[in-house]
Design a protein around this motif. Structure first.
Motif, PDB file in Angstrom:
ATOM      1  N   ASP A  77       0.859  -1.169   0.000  1.00 26.21           N
ATOM      2  CA  ASP A  77       0.000   0.000   0.000  1.00 26.21           C
ATOM      3  C   ASP A  77       0.900   1.225   0.000  1.00 26.21           C
ATOM      4  O   ASP A  77       2.109   1.112  -0.105  1.00 26.21           O
ATOM      5  CB  ASP A  77      -0.914  -0.025   1.235  1.00 26.21           C
ATOM      6  CG  ASP A  77      -2.210   0.738   1.011  1.00 26.21           C
ATOM      7  OD1 ASP A  77      -2.291   1.508   0.031  1.00 26.21           O
ATOM      8  OD2 ASP A  77      -3.135   0.570   1.806  1.00 26.21           O
ATOM      9  N   ASP A  78       0.341   2.396   0.135  1.00 24.92           N
ATOM     10  CA  ASP A  78       1.145   3.618   0.124  1.00 24.92           C
ATOM     11  C   ASP A  78       2.110   3.653   1.297  1.00 24.92           C
ATOM     12  O   ASP A  78       1.779   3.213   2.401  1.00 24.92           O
ATOM     13  CB  ASP A  78       0.250   4.860   0.196  1.00 24.92           C
ATOM     14  CG  ASP A  78      -0.554   5.071  -1.068  1.00 24.92           C
ATOM     15  OD1 ASP A  78      -0.199   4.469  -2.093  1.00 24.92           O
ATOM     16  OD2 ASP A  78      -1.528   5.829  -1.022  1.00 24.92           O
ATOM     17  N   LEU A  79       3.293   4.164   1.044  1.00 21.96           N
ATOM     18  CA  LEU A  79       4.282   4.395   2.080  1.00 21.96           C
ATOM     19  C   LEU A  79       4.498   5.897   2.157  1.00 21.96           C
ATOM     20  O   LEU A  79       4.837   6.526   1.160  1.00 21.96           O
ATOM     21  CB  LEU A  79       5.613   3.700   1.746  1.00 21.96           C
ATOM     22  CG  LEU A  79       6.797   4.066   2.644  1.00 21.96           C
ATOM     23  CD1 LEU A  79       6.553   3.563   4.064  1.00 21.96           C
ATOM     24  CD2 LEU A  79       8.076   3.489   2.086  1.00 21.96           C
ATOM     25  N   GLN A  80       4.282   6.458   3.310  1.00 22.15           N
ATOM     26  CA  GLN A  80       4.500   7.882   3.499  1.00 22.15           C
ATOM     27  C   GLN A  80       5.691   8.057   4.424  1.00 22.15           C
ATOM     28  O   GLN A  80       5.745   7.445   5.490  1.00 22.15           O
ATOM     29  CB  GLN A  80       3.266   8.558   4.082  1.00 22.15           C
ATOM     30  CG  GLN A  80       2.087   8.540   3.138  1.00 22.15           C
ATOM     31  CD  GLN A  80       0.902   9.297   3.705  1.00 22.15           C
ATOM     32  OE1 GLN A  80       0.946   9.830   4.805  1.00 22.15           O
ATOM     33  NE2 GLN A  80      -0.172   9.351   2.945  1.00 22.15           N
ATOM     34  N   VAL A  81       6.623   8.891   4.012  1.00 19.39           N
ATOM     35  CA  VAL A  81       7.804   9.173   4.802  1.00 19.39           C
ATOM     36  C   VAL A  81       7.723  10.634   5.223  1.00 19.39           C
ATOM     37  O   VAL A  81       7.655  11.523   4.382  1.00 19.39           O
ATOM     38  CB  VAL A  81       9.102   8.917   3.991  1.00 19.39           C
ATOM     39  CG1 VAL A  81      10.318   9.290   4.810  1.00 19.39           C
ATOM     40  CG2 VAL A  81       9.167   7.470   3.533  1.00 19.39           C
ATOM     41  N   THR A  86      16.847   7.901   3.841  1.00 16.84           N
ATOM     42  CA  THR A  86      18.227   7.576   3.514  1.00 16.84           C
ATOM     43  C   THR A  86      18.357   6.074   3.268  1.00 16.84           C
ATOM     44  O   THR A  86      17.559   5.285   3.734  1.00 16.84           O
ATOM     45  CB  THR A  86      19.199   7.975   4.640  1.00 16.84           C
ATOM     46  OG1 THR A  86      18.813   7.297   5.845  1.00 16.84           O
ATOM     47  CG2 THR A  86      19.195   9.471   4.886  1.00 16.84           C
ATOM     48  N   LEU A  87      19.402   5.721   2.524  1.00 12.32           N
ATOM     49  CA  LEU A  87      19.705   4.324   2.239  1.00 12.32           C
ATOM     50  C   LEU A  87      21.128   4.019   2.654  1.00 12.32           C
ATOM     51  O   LEU A  87      22.007   4.870   2.548  1.00 12.32           O
ATOM     52  CB  LEU A  87      19.565   4.044   0.737  1.00 12.32           C
ATOM     53  CG  LEU A  87      18.172   4.200   0.149  1.00 12.32           C
ATOM     54  CD1 LEU A  87      18.235   4.084  -1.365  1.00 12.32           C
ATOM     55  CD2 LEU A  87      17.247   3.145   0.710  1.00 12.32           C
ATOM     56  N   ALA A  92      19.381   0.677  -3.153  1.00 14.60           N
ATOM     57  CA  ALA A  92      18.989   1.628  -4.192  1.00 14.60           C
ATOM     58  C   ALA A  92      17.477   1.777  -4.233  1.00 14.60           C
ATOM     59  O   ALA A  92      16.744   0.884  -3.842  1.00 14.60           O
ATOM     60  CB  ALA A  92      19.496   1.157  -5.552  1.00 14.60           C
ATOM     61  N   VAL A  93      17.052   2.923  -4.716  1.00 16.55           N
ATOM     62  CA  VAL A  93      15.646   3.188  -4.987  1.00 16.55           C
ATOM     63  C   VAL A  93      15.560   3.539  -6.457  1.00 16.55           C
ATOM     64  O   VAL A  93      16.306   4.382  -6.943  1.00 16.55           O
ATOM     65  CB  VAL A  93      15.120   4.357  -4.129  1.00 16.55           C
ATOM     66  CG1 VAL A  93      13.722   4.747  -4.567  1.00 16.55           C
ATOM     67  CG2 VAL A  93      15.135   3.984  -2.670  1.00 16.55           C
ATOM     68  N   ASN A  94      14.693   2.875  -7.174  1.00  9.81           N
ATOM     69  CA  ASN A  94      14.585   3.124  -8.605  1.00  9.81           C
ATOM     70  C   ASN A  94      13.877   4.435  -8.904  1.00  9.81           C
ATOM     71  O   ASN A  94      14.258   5.162  -9.788  1.00  9.81           O
ATOM     72  CB  ASN A  94      13.862   1.979  -9.301  1.00  9.81           C
ATOM     73  CG  ASN A  94      14.674   0.714  -9.292  1.00  9.81           C
ATOM     74  OD1 ASN A  94      15.894   0.761  -9.244  1.00  9.81           O
ATOM     75  ND2 ASN A  94      14.004  -0.416  -9.325  1.00  9.81           N
ATOM     76  N   GLU A  95      12.820   4.728  -8.177  1.00 12.57           N
ATOM     77  CA  GLU A  95      12.036   5.915  -8.477  1.00 12.57           C
ATOM     78  C   GLU A  95      11.451   6.502  -7.210  1.00 12.57           C
ATOM     79  O   GLU A  95      10.892   5.792  -6.401  1.00 12.57           O
ATOM     80  CB  GLU A  95      10.891   5.571  -9.436  1.00 12.57           C
ATOM     81  CG  GLU A  95      11.349   5.019 -10.758  1.00 12.57           C
ATOM     82  CD  GLU A  95      10.184   4.559 -11.612  1.00 12.57           C
ATOM     83  OE1 GLU A  95       9.065   4.399 -11.077  1.00 12.57           O
ATOM     84  OE2 GLU A  95      10.390   4.358 -12.804  1.00 12.57           O
TER      85      GLU A  95
END
Length: 194
Positions: A77-81, A86-87, A92-95
């Motif tokens: 479902d949606d993830l809200q930060v 940070t990673l 990695a985060v693609n988008e």
């Protein structure tokens, strides 16, 4: 006969069956015997701690929440930060997009049409002096693309974008010197999809 006793399930010597195959998600019962006489059977009732401990996957330490299991964590479902994202090295985060507009391709192109760096999902061909054809084969709806480009060269120049017929997954970047003659320049581009 009345009395109170406690037992610890999972320790001791197993005399019949095994703990691994007990259907913990279903109702479980225990039969109590004393000197060979059965005193009764009762359902094992779980306390809230015991219900969650078997599937506990998260460790909370102050403001840090971590998954103690190995492997992927999938969010369906949606993830809200709220705050910084940070990673660690190697992740990695693609988008990521705040407003839903994501780049579908980007690149830094040398004046001879070699790809210096980029998203890796496009090809480029130099058609003529100052004309570079970029194809993004796995993206559709090019009529909804927005292409931004700029010159990355020590000499001043101009970069412009020309589209092909709707439905073709390609476009041209044209590079010009300031005197309006076609010239080869290194350039960068970013393609967004609406």
């Amino acid at each position: 006969m009345n009395g109170v006793f406690s037992l610890q399930i999972g320790s001791g010597i197993n005399s019949n069956g095994d703990y691994e195959n007990l259907p913990w998600g279903e109702a479980s019962f225990v039969a109590v015997s004393f000197n060979g006489s059965e005193l009764g059977t009762t359902e094992l009732m779980a306390v809230p701690y015991a219900i969650t401990s078997g599937s506990e996957q998260w460790i909370v330490d102050g403001n840090t929440i971590a998954n103690k299991n190995i492997g992927e964590v999938r969010i369906t479902d949606d993830l809200q930060v709220f705050g910084e994202f940070t990673l660690n090295d190697g992740n990695a985060v693609n988008e990521i997009s705040y407003d839903g507009t994501l780049p579908i391709a980007y690149g830094l192109i040398k004046d001879n049409a070699d790809i210096d760096s980029g998203s890796g999902n496009f090809t480029i061909e130099k058609i003529a002096i100052g004309i570079y054809n970029i194809t993004i084969p796995n993206e559709d709806e090019p009529e909804n693309w927005t292409v931004l480009t700029t010159i990355n060269h020590s000499a001043p120049g101009i970069a412009s974008v020309a589209y092909y017929t709707a439905g073709r997954r390609e476009f041209n970047v044209n590079t010009w010197s300031l005197d309006a003659t076609r010239s080869d320049f290194s350039f960068s581009f970013v393609v967004y999809k609406q």
